[in-house]
Design a protein around this motif. Structure first.
Motif, PDB file in Angstrom:
ATOM      1  N   PRO A 179       0.875  -1.236  -0.083  1.00  0.00           N
ATOM      2  CA  PRO A 179       0.007   0.031  -0.084  1.00  0.00           C
ATOM      3  C   PRO A 179       0.978   1.247  -0.047  1.00  0.00           C
ATOM      4  N   GLY A 180       0.237   2.236  -0.592  1.00  0.00           N
ATOM      5  CA  GLY A 180       1.082   3.496  -0.590  1.00  0.00           C
ATOM      6  C   GLY A 180       0.707   4.172   0.796  1.00  0.00           C
ATOM      7  N   PRO A 181       1.246   5.577   0.886  1.00  0.00           N
ATOM      8  CA  PRO A 181       1.073   6.284   2.106  1.00  0.00           C
ATOM      9  C   PRO A 181      -0.385   6.517   2.609  1.00  0.00           C
ATOM     10  N   ASP A 182      -1.227   6.390   1.549  1.00  0.00           N
ATOM     11  CA  ASP A 182      -2.672   6.539   1.888  1.00  0.00           C
ATOM     12  C   ASP A 182      -3.535   5.266   2.058  1.00  0.00           C
ATOM     13  N   GLY A 183      -2.581   4.117   2.270  1.00  0.00           N
ATOM     14  CA  GLY A 183      -3.260   2.695   2.552  1.00  0.00           C
ATOM     15  C   GLY A 183      -3.785   2.160   1.620  1.00  0.00           C
ATOM     16  N   VAL A 184      -3.743   2.448   0.394  1.00  0.00           N
ATOM     17  CA  VAL A 184      -4.379   1.891  -0.962  1.00  0.00           C
ATOM     18  C   VAL A 184      -3.101   1.191  -1.781  1.00  0.00           C
ATOM     19  N   VAL A 185      -3.462   0.083  -2.170  1.00  0.00           N
ATOM     20  CA  VAL A 185      -2.763  -0.812  -3.071  1.00  0.00           C
ATOM     21  C   VAL A 185      -3.199  -0.503  -4.563  1.00  0.00           C
ATOM     22  N   ARG A 186      -2.315  -0.092  -5.287  1.00  0.00           N
ATOM     23  CA  ARG A 186      -2.550  -0.125  -7.019  1.00  0.00           C
ATOM     24  C   ARG A 186      -1.885  -1.411  -7.444  1.00  0.00           C
ATOM     25  N   ALA A 187      -2.752  -1.912  -8.280  1.00  0.00           N
ATOM     26  CA  ALA A 187      -2.295  -3.158  -8.909  1.00  0.00           C
ATOM     27  C   ALA A 187      -2.770  -3.329 -10.320  1.00  0.00           C
ATOM     28  N   PRO A 188      -1.911  -3.873 -11.134  1.00  0.00           N
ATOM     29  CA  PRO A 188      -0.915  -4.635 -10.858  1.00  0.00           C
ATOM     30  C   PRO A 188       0.469  -3.825 -10.503  1.00  0.00           C
ATOM     31  N   THR A 189       1.531  -4.588  -9.761  1.00  0.00           N
ATOM     32  CA  THR A 189       2.709  -4.047  -9.133  1.00  0.00           C
ATOM     33  C   THR A 189       3.445  -3.227 -10.349  1.00  0.00           C
ATOM     34  N   GLY A 190       4.132  -2.250 -10.372  1.00  0.00           N
ATOM     35  CA  GLY A 190       5.168  -1.544 -11.172  1.00  0.00           C
ATOM     36  C   GLY A 190       4.190  -0.938 -12.299  1.00  0.00           C
ATOM     37  N   SER A 191       2.878  -0.683 -12.162  1.00  0.00           N
ATOM     38  CA  SER A 191       2.055  -0.064 -13.490  1.00  0.00           C
ATOM     39  C   SER A 191       2.529   1.476 -13.446  1.00  0.00           C
ATOM     40  N   ARG A 192       2.791   1.813 -14.725  1.00  0.00           N
ATOM     41  CA  ARG A 192       3.510   3.220 -14.770  1.00  0.00           C
ATOM     42  C   ARG A 192       2.042   3.986 -15.805  1.00  0.00           C
ATOM     43  N   PRO A 193       2.449   5.268 -15.465  1.00  0.00           N
ATOM     44  CA  PRO A 193       1.347   5.972 -16.451  1.00  0.00           C
ATOM     45  C   PRO A 193       1.503   5.705 -17.852  1.00  0.00           C
ATOM     46  N   GLY A 194       0.462   5.884 -18.666  1.00  0.00           N
ATOM     47  CA  GLY A 194       0.671   5.718 -20.090  1.00  0.00           C
ATOM     48  C   GLY A 194       1.389   7.098 -20.535  1.00  0.00           C
TER      49      GLY A 194
END
Length: 228
Positions: A198-213
């Protein structure tokens, strides 16, 4: 994203289950997709083996193709009852939609061992239905599979442009998501990614390592494209 996760916690499922499969099938897409991930020795799954690795990757939503769907959810927390924001990505559109995990299973029927979970779509989603992700091991042969089992249909979409776009491209994109998810998990079990944190806000962004387009700065985010 955090505000939307908080809002989704109180939202109901956006369809009546009594009018959905298996009771009613007319008007619904019913899908079952399977990929052979590999083999273990016959019998119960090995500790740290292929079956367990695949189950962990499925639980953390690592199998999703980030070019099509990304997810956000709070962690830590129980899988059952987890609320997720799915970000559907199509050209310059980013559709933010809510789902809730309503079933988690870990069972053996004497023939195979299965682990997995199902989510259902919430109010505001552009689809209605239930989707199950499942890892299964045949106890007699050791064959390990990843299965996607779903029933779905288009939800009411007030915006006429989005409604037309979904009618033209929705089913094709859905099928592409299934194919890519099967292919991606088959690769990941051989070279697993780190467990998402999770990030500082406690939220996981998945999949791991996704980058902005490449053109992320020009994208348009749409919340609640489906009717509420």
């Amino acid at each position: 994203m955090v505000r939307l996760l908080d809002d989704l916690a109180e939202r109901p499922v956006n369809y009546d289950e009594s009018t959905a499969p298996p009771r009613v099938t007319a008007g619904w897409h019913q899908d079952r997709r399977v990929v052979h991930l590999g083999d273990e020795p016959p019998g119960e799954p090995l500790v740290g083996g292929l079956f367990e690795r695949a189950g962990d990757l499925v639980n953390s939503y690592e199998f999703s193709d980030p070019a099509i769907v990304r997810a956000a959810f709070r962690a830590p927390g129980d899988l059952l009852g987890r609320v997720m924001v799915l970000e559907g990505r199509f050209l310059l559109l980013r559709l933010l939609m809510g789902v809730r995990v309503t079933d988690r299973h870990d069972e053996t029927d004497g023939r195979e061992r299965r682990v997995g979970w199902s989510y259902q779509t919430l109010e505001g989603h552009i689809e209605q239905g239930r989707l199950t992700y499942e890892v299964a091991k045949a106890l007699d042969t050791g064959r390990v599979e990843f299965r996607i089992i779903a029933h779905s249909r288009r939800a009411p979409i007030p915006n006429p442009v989005l409604r037309l776009g979904f009618r033209v491209f929705g089913r094709h994109t859905q099928q592409r998501f299934y194919r890519n998810a099967l292919r991606r998990l088959r690769h990941l079990v051989r070279d697993p990614s780190p467990v998402p944190e999770p990030g500082p806000d406690g939220v996981v962004r998945a999949p791991t390592g996704s980058r902005p387009g490449r053109f992320e700065a020009w994208t348009v985010r749409v919340v609640d494209a489906g009717a509420r």
